[in-house]
Design a protein around this motif. Structure first.
Motif, short mmCIF file in Angstrom:
data_model
loop_
_atom_site.label_atom_id
_atom_site.label_comp_id
_atom_site.label_asym_id
_atom_site.label_seq_id
_atom_site.Cartn_x
_atom_site.Cartn_y
_atom_site.Cartn_z
N ASN A 184 0.82 -1.21 0.00
CA ASN A 184 0.00 0.00 0.00
C ASN A 184 0.85 1.26 0.00
OD1 ASN A 184 -2.59 1.38 0.19
ND2 ASN A 184 -1.95 1.93 2.27
N GLN A 188 0.52 4.11 -2.88
CA GLN A 188 0.27 5.51 -2.56
C GLN A 188 1.39 6.42 -3.08
OE1 GLN A 188 -1.48 6.46 1.47
NE2 GLN A 188 -0.91 4.33 1.84
N GLU A 212 -2.04 -3.43 -5.76
CA GLU A 212 -3.15 -3.23 -4.82
C GLU A 212 -3.71 -4.55 -4.31
OE1 GLU A 212 -5.00 1.06 -6.26
OE2 GLU A 212 -5.60 -0.77 -7.32
#
Length: 222
Positions: A184, A188, A212
Motif C-alpha cells: 500500500n 500511494q 493493490e
C-alpha cells in the motif's frame, strides 16, 4: 565544489543542468525546459547542482514525503568523471534528507529510486560519462544499500504522451533492516509521484492494480 539549490528556470545554472540532462538521459526521461517552472518553485521538490568554477558538473533532484516518511531520488547526474561528484551529491543529499525528517519529528525510513537495468538499456551511452554507465551505477547503488522491489516496473513517459517507459527497476534504500515494504505504501507513493502526468499508460495502471492486490513486496538484491 559547491552544493547549490535551483528554484527558478531563470537561474543560469538551470540552463546548464537541463543541457546536462539532455546529454545524459534518453529524451523520454527529460521534462521540457519551460515545464520545469512550477517544479522548481515547489518547496517540496529539491533540485541541487554540484558547481566547480561556475560550471555544473553534476545534479540531483529529490523530495521528502512527510506523511510517508520516505524520500524519492528523482535523478542523480554525474557530468564529469574523476572529481568526486557522485559521493559529494550522495552525502549532501542524505544530510539534507535526515534534517528534513528530523524537522518532521521522524527518523528517515528509506528512499525510493528508479534504477536502470543495465541488461535492458545497454544501448544508451549516457553522454559518454563512464560514471553514468548503468552497470557501474547499479553496482555502486547496490553497495549503498539499494534493493529492488519484487515486481516488473514501468512508468509513464515524462513526455506525457501515454507511453510506458521500461528498462528501470523501482528500488528502495531501507534505513533499517527491512526485507519488504507494505504494498500500500508503494501504491500511494506511485500515485502521488505520477499525479502530475495525466496520461497514464495501460501497463502502468495494470501494474498498480496488481500491487493493490498484494500485502507486501519483497526487497531483493540488485
Amino acid at each position: 565544489m559547491e552544493y547549490r539549490r535551483i528554484t527558478s528556470i531563470e537561474d543560469p545554472l538551470f540552463k546548464q543542468m537541463h543541457q546536462l540532462m539532455q546529454t545524459v538521459f534518453p529524451k523520454e526521461e527529460v521534462l521540457e525546459f519551460s515545464l520545469w517552472k512550477e517544479p522548481l518553485e515547489d518547496p517540496t521538490i529539491r533540485v541541487f547542482v554540484a558547481v566547480v568554477n561556475n560550471e555544473v558538473v553534476g545534479a540531483t533532484e529529490y523530495r521528502y514525503y512527510e506523511d510517508f516518511n520516505v524520500a524519492m531520488t528523482d535523478f542523480t547526474i554525474i557530468g564529469k568523471d574523476g572529481v568526486g561528484v557522485g559521493p559529494f551529491l550522495a552525502e549532501k543529499r542524505l544530510v539534507d534528507l535526515h534534517s528534513l525528517a528530523k524537522d518532521n519529528g521522524q527518523q528517515l525510513s528509506g528512499m525510493f529510486a528508479e534504477i536502470y537495468n543495465p541488461y535492458l538499456v545497454d544501448h544508451y551511452d549516457f553522454g559518454g560519462v563512464k560514471s553514468m554507465n548503468p552497470y557501474v551505477r547499479r553496482e555502486v547503488l547496490a553497495h549503498l544499500g539499494y534493493r529492488k522491489l519484487e515486481f516488473n516496473y514501468v512508468h509513464p513517459s515524462w513526455n506525457n504522451d501515454g507511453e510506458a517507459v521500461s528498462g528501470l527497476d523501482l528500488c528502495f534504500l531501507p534505513m533499517n533492516n527491512a526485507t519488504e515494504l507494505p504494498a500500500n505504501l508503494i501504491v500511494q507513493f506511485l500515485k502521488r509521484y505520477y499525479s502530475v502526468l495525466e496520461n497514464k499508460p495501460t501497463e502502468w495502471l495494470e501494474m498498480v492494480h496488481d500491487l493493490e492486490q498484494r500485502d507486501t513486496v519483497s526487497l531483493l538484491s540488485i
